[in-house]
Design a protein around this motif. Structure first.
Motif, PDB file in Angstrom:
ATOM      1  N   ILE A 174       8.734  -4.757   9.208  1.00 31.52           N
ATOM      2  CA  ILE A 174       8.267  -5.985   8.569  1.00 31.52           C
ATOM      3  C   ILE A 174       7.849  -5.701   7.131  1.00 31.52           C
ATOM      4  O   ILE A 174       8.018  -6.542   6.245  1.00 31.52           O
ATOM      5  CB  ILE A 174       7.098  -6.594   9.373  1.00 31.52           C
ATOM      6  N   LEU A 175       7.312  -4.506   6.886  1.00 33.00           N
ATOM      7  CA  LEU A 175       6.865  -4.115   5.552  1.00 33.00           C
ATOM      8  C   LEU A 175       7.603  -2.862   5.091  1.00 33.00           C
ATOM      9  O   LEU A 175       7.876  -1.969   5.897  1.00 33.00           O
ATOM     10  CB  LEU A 175       5.358  -3.837   5.548  1.00 33.00           C
ATOM     11  N   PRO A 176       7.898  -2.763   3.792  1.00 22.71           N
ATOM     12  CA  PRO A 176       8.509  -1.544   3.255  1.00 22.71           C
ATOM     13  C   PRO A 176       7.450  -0.486   2.972  1.00 22.71           C
ATOM     14  O   PRO A 176       6.263  -0.796   2.831  1.00 22.71           O
ATOM     15  CB  PRO A 176       9.160  -2.025   1.958  1.00 22.71           C
ATOM     16  N   SER A 177       7.866   0.744   2.877  1.00 28.72           N
ATOM     17  CA  SER A 177       6.950   1.818   2.494  1.00 28.72           C
ATOM     18  C   SER A 177       6.659   1.727   1.001  1.00 28.72           C
ATOM     19  O   SER A 177       7.395   1.093   0.236  1.00 28.72           O
ATOM     20  CB  SER A 177       7.564   3.179   2.820  1.00 28.72           C
ATOM     21  N   LEU A 178       5.583   2.369   0.582  1.00 27.04           N
ATOM     22  CA  LEU A 178       5.273   2.424  -0.848  1.00 27.04           C
ATOM     23  C   LEU A 178       6.370   3.180  -1.593  1.00 27.04           C
ATOM     24  O   LEU A 178       6.660   2.887  -2.761  1.00 27.04           O
ATOM     25  CB  LEU A 178       3.912   3.101  -1.055  1.00 27.04           C
TER      26      LEU A 178
ATOM     27  N   ILE B   4       9.547   2.977  -1.071  1.00 29.26           N
ATOM     28  CA  ILE B   4      10.596   1.999  -1.394  1.00 29.26           C
ATOM     29  C   ILE B   4      10.157   1.105  -2.547  1.00 29.26           C
ATOM     30  O   ILE B   4      10.946   0.783  -3.444  1.00 29.26           O
ATOM     31  CB  ILE B   4      10.941   1.157  -0.148  1.00 29.26           C
ATOM     32  N   LEU B   5       8.887   0.705  -2.546  1.00 28.85           N
ATOM     33  CA  LEU B   5       8.375  -0.130  -3.638  1.00 28.85           C
ATOM     34  C   LEU B   5       8.445   0.608  -4.969  1.00 28.85           C
ATOM     35  O   LEU B   5       8.697  -0.004  -6.013  1.00 28.85           O
ATOM     36  CB  LEU B   5       6.934  -0.552  -3.347  1.00 28.85           C
ATOM     37  N   LYS B   6       8.221   1.912  -4.949  1.00 30.61           N
ATOM     38  CA  LYS B   6       8.336   2.706  -6.172  1.00 30.61           C
ATOM     39  C   LYS B   6       9.797   2.836  -6.595  1.00 30.61           C
ATOM     40  O   LYS B   6      10.118   2.812  -7.783  1.00 30.61           O
ATOM     41  CB  LYS B   6       7.719   4.092  -5.957  1.00 30.61           C
ATOM     42  N   LEU B   7      10.683   2.967  -5.606  1.00 31.76           N
ATOM     43  CA  LEU B   7      12.105   3.133  -5.892  1.00 31.76           C
ATOM     44  C   LEU B   7      12.678   1.908  -6.602  1.00 31.76           C
ATOM     45  O   LEU B   7      13.524   2.029  -7.494  1.00 31.76           O
ATOM     46  CB  LEU B   7      12.861   3.394  -4.583  1.00 31.76           C
ATOM     47  N   TYR B   8      12.211   0.715  -6.220  1.00 24.23           N
ATOM     48  CA  TYR B   8      12.730  -0.531  -6.789  1.00 24.23           C
ATOM     49  C   TYR B   8      11.893  -1.033  -7.969  1.00 24.23           C
ATOM     50  O   TYR B   8      12.110  -2.145  -8.451  1.00 24.23           O
ATOM     51  CB  TYR B   8      12.793  -1.614  -5.709  1.00 24.23           C
ATOM     52  N   SER B   9      10.937  -0.245  -8.435  1.00 27.19           N
ATOM     53  CA  SER B   9      10.097  -0.669  -9.563  1.00 27.19           C
ATOM     54  C   SER B   9      10.871  -0.587 -10.874  1.00 27.19           C
ATOM     55  O   SER B   9      11.889   0.106 -10.977  1.00 27.19           O
ATOM     56  CB  SER B   9       8.841   0.198  -9.644  1.00 27.19           C
ATOM     57  N   SER B  10      10.373  -1.298 -11.879  1.00 25.55           N
ATOM     58  CA  SER B  10      11.002  -1.306 -13.203  1.00 25.55           C
ATOM     59  C   SER B  10       9.985  -0.860 -14.252  1.00 25.55           C
ATOM     60  O   SER B  10       8.843  -0.520 -13.930  1.00 25.55           O
ATOM     61  CB  SER B  10      11.511  -2.713 -13.525  1.00 25.55           C
TER      62      SER B  10
ATOM     63  N   ILE C 272       1.295   5.348   4.659  1.00 22.27           N
ATOM     64  CA  ILE C 272       2.077   4.158   4.317  1.00 22.27           C
ATOM     65  C   ILE C 272       2.922   4.406   3.069  1.00 22.27           C
ATOM     66  O   ILE C 272       3.840   3.635   2.783  1.00 22.27           O
ATOM     67  CB  ILE C 272       1.193   2.909   4.118  1.00 22.27           C
ATOM     68  N   ARG C 273       2.632   5.469   2.346  1.00 25.93           N
ATOM     69  CA  ARG C 273       3.459   5.814   1.187  1.00 25.93           C
ATOM     70  C   ARG C 273       4.863   6.197   1.648  1.00 25.93           C
ATOM     71  O   ARG C 273       5.862   5.748   1.079  1.00 25.93           O
ATOM     72  CB  ARG C 273       2.816   6.959   0.406  1.00 25.93           C
ATOM     73  N   GLU C 274       4.936   7.036   2.690  1.00 29.85           N
ATOM     74  CA  GLU C 274       6.226   7.442   3.240  1.00 29.85           C
ATOM     75  C   GLU C 274       6.742   6.439   4.269  1.00 29.85           C
ATOM     76  O   GLU C 274       7.938   6.383   4.545  1.00 29.85           O
ATOM     77  CB  GLU C 274       6.109   8.825   3.882  1.00 29.85           C
TER      78      GLU C 274
ATOM     79  N   SER D 197      -9.063  17.311  10.144  1.00 29.20           N
ATOM     80  CA  SER D 197      -9.837  16.100  10.405  1.00 29.20           C
ATOM     81  C   SER D 197      -9.344  15.436  11.687  1.00 29.20           C
ATOM     82  O   SER D 197      -8.158  15.506  12.027  1.00 29.20           O
ATOM     83  CB  SER D 197      -9.702  15.118   9.238  1.00 29.20           C
ATOM     84  N   ALA D 198     -10.263  14.790  12.388  1.00 28.97           N
ATOM     85  CA  ALA D 198      -9.887  14.112  13.631  1.00 28.97           C
ATOM     86  C   ALA D 198      -8.844  13.032  13.369  1.00 28.97           C
ATOM     87  O   ALA D 198      -7.877  12.884  14.121  1.00 28.97           O
ATOM     88  CB  ALA D 198     -11.133  13.509  14.281  1.00 28.97           C
ATOM     89  N   LEU D 199      -9.021  12.287  12.288  1.00 27.17           N
ATOM     90  CA  LEU D 199      -8.104  11.201  11.932  1.00 27.17           C
ATOM     91  C   LEU D 199      -7.689  11.381  10.481  1.00 27.17           C
ATOM     92  O   LEU D 199      -8.543  11.502   9.596  1.00 27.17           O
ATOM     93  CB  LEU D 199      -8.795   9.844  12.125  1.00 27.17           C
ATOM     94  N   HIS D 200      -6.377  11.410  10.246  1.00 26.39           N
ATOM     95  CA  HIS D 200      -5.887  11.577   8.873  1.00 26.39           C
ATOM     96  C   HIS D 200      -5.056  10.365   8.470  1.00 26.39           C
ATOM     97  O   HIS D 200      -4.019  10.075   9.067  1.00 26.39           O
ATOM     98  CB  HIS D 200      -5.035  12.839   8.737  1.00 26.39           C
ATOM     99  N   ILE D 201      -5.538   9.644   7.452  1.00 26.41           N
ATOM    100  CA  ILE D 201      -4.794   8.528   6.858  1.00 26.41           C
ATOM    101  C   ILE D 201      -4.742   8.788   5.359  1.00 26.41           C
ATOM    102  O   ILE D 201      -5.767   8.793   4.681  1.00 26.41           O
ATOM    103  CB  ILE D 201      -5.460   7.168   7.145  1.00 26.41           C
ATOM    104  N   THR D 202      -3.552   9.028   4.852  1.00 25.89           N
ATOM    105  CA  THR D 202      -3.385   9.387   3.442  1.00 25.89           C
ATOM    106  C   THR D 202      -3.681   8.200   2.538  1.00 25.89           C
ATOM    107  O   THR D 202      -3.212   7.085   2.784  1.00 25.89           O
ATOM    108  CB  THR D 202      -1.944   9.868   3.182  1.00 25.89           C
ATOM    109  N   ASN D 203      -4.466   8.446   1.491  1.00 26.35           N
ATOM    110  CA  ASN D 203      -4.673   7.430   0.466  1.00 26.35           C
ATOM    111  C   ASN D 203      -3.330   7.161  -0.213  1.00 26.35           C
ATOM    112  O   ASN D 203      -2.699   8.087  -0.717  1.00 26.35           O
ATOM    113  CB  ASN D 203      -5.700   7.925  -0.560  1.00 26.35           C
ATOM    114  N   PRO D 204      -2.853   5.909  -0.227  1.00 26.81           N
ATOM    115  CA  PRO D 204      -1.510   5.628  -0.749  1.00 26.81           C
ATOM    116  C   PRO D 204      -1.307   6.022  -2.205  1.00 26.81           C
ATOM    117  O   PRO D 204      -0.201   6.400  -2.589  1.00 26.81           O
ATOM    118  CB  PRO D 204      -1.381   4.108  -0.579  1.00 26.81           C
ATOM    119  N   LEU D 205      -2.349   5.942  -3.023  1.00 26.13           N
ATOM    120  CA  LEU D 205      -2.219   6.242  -4.449  1.00 26.13           C
ATOM    121  C   LEU D 205      -2.714   7.641  -4.791  1.00 26.13           C
ATOM    122  O   LEU D 205      -2.082   8.346  -5.572  1.00 26.13           O
ATOM    123  CB  LEU D 205      -2.975   5.191  -5.275  1.00 26.13           C
TER     124      LEU D 205
END
Length: 578
Positions: free
Chosen positions: A384-388, A390-396, A454-456, A466-474
């Motif tokens: 339903i949503l693209p990865s970050l 992909i959003l970087k790939l299509y950026s201008s 969500i970047r990848e 860490s028990a839970l790892h969620i990468t900061n997208p930026l």
């Protein structure tokens, strides 16, 4: 007044010392960006770059705030007298009333700034020992003589009356109970909990209010709201995140006269802490409406916490944290891509709050930001949503952004340029299906081995213990869940199992609560409501959504086949997890 005198000689000197150095360094960073992965093209395109959806909205809301006054009145009935008086100074576009803390306020929006300046010039201070500082918040004194309304003058009307009311649990329970489906319940909850137009206006007015004071000390400074207040995921009464940022101007090498400024050899972090500490003192002593100021200066991002009394809002103020602004923009972009995203995020957040998985107090538990990333990552798996990526790939070139320390914040900002797979989605699952699948996905996720990114747009090998790892997208080196303990992670997994069981077994005909009411611990105590049909107000709230999202009325047991074996398995899994 002696305190005010000491502030002039001491605090203002220190503030200028910190400010000049702090934001001069910000300019030097912009100049040195050619050494980072994002070159100095951001400066070249700063003036002609295309604004994103959120940037356009911020400009609009800031403009509204500049043309608005917040005026305390005796009651909502005072609006006509207030309108007659304020009309002397210019055309009024709208008037919005709300009630808080036993006080009534009306937000008055004028057509232009000239009217604001004239009103401010006509106002005065009370005759007592005070620190005289003008602001855009005034008091309309009761019993003052107001010019009678002329016969040909258009009668005033409130655009909104009592506009910041939080629905009671009983009202919410009634609406949710009368919904036709779980999808309908989720939409109703979202419409009930989301920030109204007035609440968004007040948050931008709060930012402008602080900016008015700070701009008297420093040139070219802005206070911007960010986070849930403007990315579309905010709920009523949520905290307001603010950031203090400079308007960086390129140095004119041909200018003859140059201002003197102070410099320091202190590190950036020490400098930020010192700067915010002094600001906190000024806010506490000199800015009306600022209460309970707390300095949280040892956090990774130092902040000032305070309560804004005129709206009873808890606020956090940080300095030069542009990464947070761009993160807000990214989350807002994801929220705009599909109508199902924001309602789903809201119901998950409310569920976590009611299950005591999140808390207003910092600790070893998950917060709303990583919880939102969990939802977005799940929706990426659903295509339903693209990865970050992909959003970087299509950026201008228009999408190039760079925050402090060279952090790359470039990604596609025009939804219309999305790849066809994400513009014309094949996944048309209902909100009910997505909610159930969310719990099912994370109830079996291998958190011990993998992390969320969500970047990848795919799970990654955990780079830490860490028990839970969620990468900061930026800021990809950061884990936004580093604080979450193993015990809290196990509680999250356990609660997802409980949620699956609740959705599979609740029955509207046999209980006062069904669907998400069970998840949110909402009980409809009025037995007569069992026979009620969907109310008119509820229909108006959901009519703008696709019909498939709420018209499929069916029993829960018809959708999810439940056997004693599956129930036993769920209970067993829950016990093993704990």
């Amino acid at each position: 007044m002696a305190l005010f005198g000491r502030a002039n000689s001491n605090i203002l000197s220190l503030l200028n010392h910190c400010y000049c150095k702090k934001f001069t360094m910000g300019t030097s960073r912009l100049k040195s960006r050619s050494r980072t992965s994002i070159p100095s093209t951001i400066m070249q395109h700063k003036n002609d770059k295309q604004e994103s959806i959120l940037e356009t909205e911020i400009v609009k809301r800031r403009n509204q705030a500049c043309r608005s006054l917040l005026i305390q009145v005796h009651s909502s009935k005072s609006y006509n007298d207030l309108h007659n008086y304020c009309s002397r100074f210019g055309h009024i576009l709208s008037m919005h009333h709300y009630y808080t803390n036993d006080q009534n306020f009306i937000l008055v929006e004028f057509t232009n700034m000239m009217s604001i300046n004239e009103v401010m010039s006509s106002a005065s201070f009370m005759n007592r020992d005070i620190i005289p500082i003008k602001s855009s918040i005034l008091w309309f004194r009761k019993g003052q003589i107001v010019t009678p309304q002329k016969d040909n003058q258009k009668k005033a009307s409130l655009f909104v009356e009592n506009g910041c009311v939080l629905p009671t649990k009983k009202e919410t329970a009634k609406l949710l109970y009368n919904a036709k489906s779980i999808s309908g319940q989720i939409i109703i909850l979202y419409e009930t909990m989301k920030l109204s137009d007035l609440e968004v206006r007040l948050r931008f007015h709060t930012a402008h209010y602080l900016e008015q004071y700070f701009s008297r000390l420093f040139e070219n400074i802005k206070v911007l709201p960010f986070g849930s207040s403007i990315n579309g995921f905010g709920r009523k009464r949520c905290d307001l995140d603010l950031v203090l940022v400079p308007e960086i101007e390129e140095v004119n090498i041909y200018v003859i006269l140059v201002f003197h400024s102070k410099s320091t050899n202190n590190s950036d972090r020490h400098e930020t802490k010192e700067f915010l500490g002094i600001l906190a003192n000024i806010m506490q002593h000199f800015i009306p409406g600022i209460l309970n100021v707390r300095r949280i200066l040892e956090a990774r991002v130092p902040i000032i916490k305070f309560c804004y009394d005129y709206t009873r809002t808890e606020c956090d103020l940080s300095a030069t944290n542009m990464t947070a602004i761009y993160m807000t923009e990214l989350l807002n972009l994801y929220g705009e891509m599909d109508w199902r995203i924001r309602p789903l995020v809201i119901v998950i957040r409310v569920w976590a709050k009611n299950q005591e998985l999140t808390s207003d107090i910092p600790g070893h538990w998950i917060t709303n930001f990583p919880l939102t990333l969990l939802v977005l990552f799940f929706l990426q798996q659903k295509k339903i949503l693209p990865s970050l990526k992909i959003l970087k790939l299509y950026s201008s070139r228009d999408d190039i952004r760079c925050a402090e320390n060279g952090i790359d914040c470039t990604f596609l900002r025009n939804i219309n340029k999305l790849p066809p797979d994400y513009k014309y989605k094949t996944n048309q699952d209902s909100l009910e299906t997505l909610l159930y699948d969310f719990f099912e996905y994370y109830s079996t996720f291998d958190f011990q081995t993998y992390g969320i990114c969500i970047r990848e747009g795919m799970q990654i090998r955990k780079p830490s213990h860490s028990a839970l790892h969620i990468t900061n997208p930026l800021e990809t080196t950061l884990n936004v869940c580093k604080n979450v303990s193993l015990h809290e992670l196990n509680r999250i997994i356990s609660k997802t199992h409980d949620a699956i069981y609740a959705l599979e077994t609740t029955n509207k005909l046999e209980s006062n609560s069904w669907g998400i009411m069970t998840l949110l611990k909402i009980n409809n105590g009025n037995a007569e409501l069992k026979k009620s049909s969907t109310t008119k107000g509820q229909t108006e709230k959901i009519k703008e959504y696709p019909k498939d999202s709420y018209e499929n009325s069916y029993k829960i047991s018809d959708k999810f086949e439940v056997s004693e074996t599956s129930i036993d398995e769920t209970i067993t899994k829950k016990k093993e997890t704990v």
